[in-house]
Write a protein that holds these residues in place. Structure first.
Motif, short mmCIF file in Angstrom:
data_model
loop_
_atom_site.label_atom_id
_atom_site.label_comp_id
_atom_site.label_asym_id
_atom_site.label_seq_id
_atom_site.Cartn_x
_atom_site.Cartn_y
_atom_site.Cartn_z
N THR A 36 -0.90 -57.73 -24.88
CA THR A 36 -0.98 -57.81 -26.35
C THR A 36 -2.68 -57.92 -26.56
N ASP A 37 -3.14 -58.57 -27.73
CA ASP A 37 -4.72 -58.62 -27.92
C ASP A 37 -4.66 -59.44 -29.14
N HIS A 38 -6.06 -59.32 -29.67
CA HIS A 38 -5.86 -60.68 -30.19
C HIS A 38 -5.37 -61.42 -31.18
N ARG A 39 -4.40 -60.71 -32.21
CA ARG A 39 -3.49 -60.12 -32.98
C ARG A 39 -2.68 -61.09 -32.72
N VAL A 40 -2.55 -61.94 -31.18
CA VAL A 40 -1.57 -62.45 -30.87
C VAL A 40 -1.46 -63.41 -32.27
N PHE A 41 -2.77 -64.26 -32.07
CA PHE A 41 -3.90 -64.85 -32.44
C PHE A 41 -4.11 -65.17 -34.49
N ASP A 42 -3.27 -64.11 -35.21
CA ASP A 42 -3.13 -63.96 -36.61
C ASP A 42 -2.50 -65.35 -37.45
N ASP A 148 8.72 -44.36 -17.94
CA ASP A 148 9.59 -44.74 -19.00
C ASP A 148 9.04 -45.51 -19.87
N VAL A 149 8.54 -45.69 -21.32
CA VAL A 149 7.60 -46.20 -21.82
C VAL A 149 8.68 -47.41 -22.02
N GLU A 150 9.61 -46.87 -23.34
CA GLU A 150 10.67 -47.48 -23.71
C GLU A 150 11.40 -48.48 -22.45
N GLY A 151 11.53 -48.13 -22.01
CA GLY A 151 11.90 -49.04 -20.49
C GLY A 151 11.11 -49.95 -20.85
N TRP A 152 9.88 -49.95 -20.39
CA TRP A 152 8.89 -50.95 -19.88
C TRP A 152 8.98 -52.15 -20.74
N LEU A 153 9.13 -51.61 -22.25
CA LEU A 153 8.37 -52.54 -23.39
C LEU A 153 10.15 -52.98 -23.68
N ALA A 154 11.09 -52.68 -23.36
CA ALA A 154 12.38 -53.37 -23.45
C ALA A 154 12.32 -54.84 -22.28
N ALA A 155 11.93 -54.74 -21.69
CA ALA A 155 11.66 -55.50 -20.33
C ALA A 155 10.35 -56.48 -20.77
N VAL A 170 14.96 -64.31 -32.11
CA VAL A 170 13.88 -64.14 -32.21
C VAL A 170 13.29 -63.33 -33.29
N ASP A 171 12.61 -64.50 -33.99
CA ASP A 171 12.33 -63.56 -35.72
C ASP A 171 12.00 -62.41 -35.03
N PRO A 172 12.04 -61.09 -35.82
CA PRO A 172 11.81 -59.42 -35.51
C PRO A 172 10.94 -58.95 -36.30
N ASP A 173 9.71 -60.21 -36.87
CA ASP A 173 8.29 -59.40 -36.82
C ASP A 173 7.69 -60.00 -35.56
N VAL A 174 8.22 -61.05 -35.08
CA VAL A 174 7.14 -61.56 -33.95
C VAL A 174 7.51 -60.18 -32.81
N LEU A 175 8.75 -59.80 -32.70
CA LEU A 175 9.34 -58.65 -31.37
C LEU A 175 8.69 -58.14 -32.04
N ARG A 176 8.27 -57.84 -32.98
CA ARG A 176 7.80 -56.17 -33.61
C ARG A 176 6.18 -56.17 -33.41
N ARG A 177 5.68 -57.41 -34.29
CA ARG A 177 4.18 -57.87 -33.09
C ARG A 177 3.97 -57.46 -31.82
N VAL A 178 4.37 -58.06 -31.20
CA VAL A 178 4.25 -57.93 -29.72
C VAL A 178 4.35 -56.89 -29.19
N ARG A 179 5.58 -56.00 -29.66
CA ARG A 179 5.33 -54.61 -29.33
C ARG A 179 4.82 -53.93 -30.08
N GLU A 180 4.19 -54.00 -30.27
CA GLU A 180 2.81 -52.44 -31.33
C GLU A 180 1.40 -53.26 -30.08
N MET A 181 1.48 -54.36 -30.32
CA MET A 181 -0.04 -54.98 -29.57
C MET A 181 0.36 -54.12 -27.90
N ALA A 182 1.57 -54.45 -27.32
CA ALA A 182 2.05 -53.64 -25.77
C ALA A 182 1.57 -52.72 -25.91
N LEU A 183 2.46 -51.56 -26.28
CA LEU A 183 2.57 -49.83 -26.71
C LEU A 183 0.66 -49.62 -27.09
#
Length: 271
Positions: A36-42, A148-155, A170-183
């Motif tokens: 992830t990155d520093h935005r985990v702590f937004d 397989d980037v999408e497979g990695w992200l799903a895991a 889980v709140d969909p916004d939390v998942l979206r943010r984690v996914r965005e940072m990880a990608l």
């Protein structure tokens, strides 16, 4: 939400390291989880910056920070940044990988650390043996090997709810943010690149010498062996204690941001 103009850059010996630096007062450093990155702590950055100087770096190879081109250690990168900013001794608050970085740094550079909050972490030598976690890690490795980037992200996202919940819990916004940072972090790397990170060794032999206050914060639904390791850290240092956040797993700071912020702020008031 961070904008590009909020980021500053430290010219390290091996490329620029990105960080946020806001607020005034005693320095508090927020250290994010892996991939992830520093935005985990937004949620925590503006709240804590009301009373503290908050520094939130992107760890090398993550977010907007440079990748490594030669051997490095997390603790040394952070120590160089703190010395550059004249920001020590600081309170280090880390989640997952960031918690391990906090512990590594107090072991290697104790003069720069005033206290430690380790969330979902103990020392950097911890390795999972839990069958569920190892299974998810195997899925990640297989997906990465197949490109397989999408497979990695799903895991990877399965660590947000943990073993005993589903993504629907889980709140969909939390998942979206984690996914965005990880990608974003994953896109900085290639499967065949060299891992230049140099791990610390013999950390537990040195943990009893830690003489600053240490607080461990764990989601109650996180892997039991990780919670046990964090509680071991709190028991082994000279001044340690543990807190558990109910209803969440590996990202209490994102799923229950107010509770996490209150725990950290309360700890800071004791220093």
């Amino acid at each position: 939400m961070t904008t590009a103009s909020d980021l500053r850059f430290f010219a390290s010996d091996d490329g620029d390291l990105a960080y946020r630096d806001t607020g005034a007062g005693d320095p508090v450093v927020l250290l994010h989880s892996g991939f992830t990155d520093h935005r985990v702590f937004d949620a925590q950055i503006p709240a804590l910056a009301r009373e503290c100087r908050v520094i939130a770096p992107d760890v090398r190879g993550h977010g907007a920070s440079a990748n490594a081109t030669r051997p490095f250690r997390w603790a040394d990168d952070l120590a160089a940044l703190l010395r550059h900013l004249d920001a020590g001794p600081a309170v280090l608050v880390g989640v997952s990988m960031g918690g391990a970085i906090a512990t590594d740094t107090v072991l290697e550079h104790p003069e720069l650390v005033r206290a430690v909050v380790a969330g979902g972490a103990a020392t950097s030598e911890f390795e999972y043996t839990d069958a569920w976690v190892r299974g998810v890690q195997a899925e990640q490795a297989a997906a990465l090997g197949a490109g397989d980037v999408e497979g990695w992200l799903a895991a990877f996202l399965r660590f947000v709810p943990g073993e005993h919940r589903t993504l629907d819990d889980v709140d969909p916004d939390v998942l979206r943010r984690v996914r965005e940072m990880a990608l974003g972090t994953l896109s900085k790397h290639t499967p065949d690149e060299v891992n230049h990170h140099v791990p610390l060794t013999d950390t537990w032999a040195r943990v009893p010498k830690i003489d600053v206050p240490v607080l461990t914060v764990n989601g109650a639904l996180d892997a039991p062996e990780l919670i046990a390791e964090a509680e071991r850290l709190a028991r082994t240092v000279r001044n340690g204690r543990s807190v558990v956040v109910d209803g969440v797993a590996h990202y209490p700071n994102m799923e229950r941001p107010e509770a996490f912020t209150d725990i950290v702020a309360g700890f800071l008031r004791t220093l």
